[in-house]
Design an enzyme around this catalytic site. Structure first.
Site, mmCIF file in Angstrom:
data_model
loop_
_atom_site.group_PDB
_atom_site.id
_atom_site.type_symbol
_atom_site.label_atom_id
_atom_site.label_comp_id
_atom_site.label_asym_id
_atom_site.label_seq_id
_atom_site.Cartn_x
_atom_site.Cartn_y
_atom_site.Cartn_z
ATOM 1 N N ARG A 1 -1.746 40.496 49.512
ATOM 2 C CA ARG A 1 -1.845 41.523 50.718
ATOM 3 C C ARG A 1 -2.864 42.563 50.790
ATOM 4 N NH1 ARG A 1 3.870 42.089 53.783
ATOM 5 N NH2 ARG A 1 2.410 43.019 55.316
ATOM 6 N N ARG B 1 18.094 71.142 54.622
ATOM 7 C CA ARG B 1 17.294 70.165 55.061
ATOM 8 C C ARG B 1 18.547 69.166 55.819
ATOM 9 N NH1 ARG B 1 12.617 69.170 52.477
ATOM 10 N NH2 ARG B 1 12.367 67.375 53.926
ATOM 11 N N HIS C 1 -6.173 35.138 44.997
ATOM 12 C CA HIS C 1 -5.721 36.365 44.960
ATOM 13 C C HIS C 1 -5.871 37.219 43.928
ATOM 14 C CE1 HIS C 1 -4.585 35.521 49.125
ATOM 15 N NE2 HIS C 1 -3.801 34.375 48.729
ATOM 16 N N PRO D 1 7.558 45.809 45.024
ATOM 17 C CA PRO D 1 8.166 46.349 43.491
ATOM 18 C C PRO D 1 8.681 47.660 43.572
ATOM 19 C CG PRO D 1 5.751 45.557 43.411
ATOM 20 C CD PRO D 1 6.165 45.691 44.916
ATOM 21 N N GLU D 2 9.766 47.692 42.967
ATOM 22 C CA GLU D 2 10.589 49.088 43.138
ATOM 23 C C GLU D 2 10.188 49.523 41.572
ATOM 24 O OE1 GLU D 2 13.408 50.673 45.333
ATOM 25 O OE2 GLU D 2 13.773 48.858 46.747
#
Ligand code: ZN
Length: 267
Positions: A110, A152, A91, A2-3
């Site tokens: 998972r 950076r 699950h 999921p984003e």
């Protein structure tokens, strides 16, 4: 995985279903996901009302009067509101049972998700304390990006995917935003001009907002976290044609993640 747009859509959906509901009991079927499931949930949450559902980065924050329940979906986690009780599947690891028989169910094949609890302001919790500014707020803009990227040398794509610099920009949206801003993903972060930082900050906001907007009319499939409503310009399209110049998109690895860009359009 999921984003941020999926997590924000989950937040909006659950906010409608949960706010004002009283918790009756907590049923945890396993002791641990990525971290142990706090034992005090079962004794502390019953009798409390859910007052708000917030988000910080990809963490969901449930204000439960006595403290905040913090949930991260990990790789495969999914939160579902059930209006009536139903037998848990294999699950379905955690149920927050609510008044009237409804429940919030956490499904995670998972088990990389996280369930935590804090009685202090969640922003200071160790899981959240180091997260950078939210990309959809005024705290994140081109000037900020320019300032923190000076000196950076890391690739700009890895830089914007670093959650301490900006919250919750995953691989998909980093690829898309860099294409939209016409910045090559491998450029050292410090090489971007202020103008490029402004374009990139705007592009990050746009791709996330567009994804959230399109998703708000989309019914998330049961037990599915595979939700990507944007038509991607570059993500997953290595060797295909660039929609802008008709050149060939290239795929490279950066920080061990696939990066697709147009060598003509992105400098
Ligand atoms: Zn192109």
């Amino acid at each position: 995985m999921p984003e941020l747009p999926e997590v924000e859509l989950t937040r909006r959906r659950l906010e409608l279903d949960l706010v004002g509901k009283r918790i009756e009991r907590v049923e945890a079927r396993i002791g641990k996901l990525r971290l142990p499931i706090p034992g005090e949930l079962a004794s502390t949450l019953p009798g409390r009302t859910i007052r708000a559902v917030g988000r910080r980065g990809k963490y969901l924050l449930f204000d439960c009067e006595a403290g905040w329940l913090i949930i991260h979906l990990g790789m495969t986690g999914f939160l579902r509101f059930l209006a009536a009780p139903a037998q848990p599947g294999k699950h379905d690891h955690l149920d927050i049972c609510l008044d009237g028989g409804s429940l919030l169910r956490f499904h995670d094949p998972r088990r990389f998700g996280t369930v935590a609890w804090t009685t202090n302001a969640p922003a200071g919790h160790p899981l959240l304390a180091g997260i950078g500014p939210e990309p959809l707020t005024a705290a994140f803009d081109g000037e900020y990006l320019f300032r923190v990227s000076r000196f950076r040398r890391v690739a700009i794509k890895e830089f914007i995917m670093n959650g301490t610099m900006v919250a919750g920009v995953g691989n998909i949206y980093a690829n898309e935003a860099l294409f939209r801003a016409a910045v090559r993903p491998s450029r050292p972060a410090s090489s971007l001009t202020l103008r490029e930082c402004e374009l990139l900050a705007l592009a990050i906001r746009e791709v996330l907002e567009e994804s959230i907007d399109q998703g708000s009319t989309y019914r998330v499939a049961e037990e599915s976290v595979a939700y990507h409503p944007l038509a991607f310009a570059v993500y997953g399209r290595g060797k295909e044609r660039c929609a802008r110049c008709n050149g060939t998109l290239e795929e490279i690895r950066l920080g061990n993640r696939s990066s697709v860009y147009c060598p003509r359009c992105q400098q």
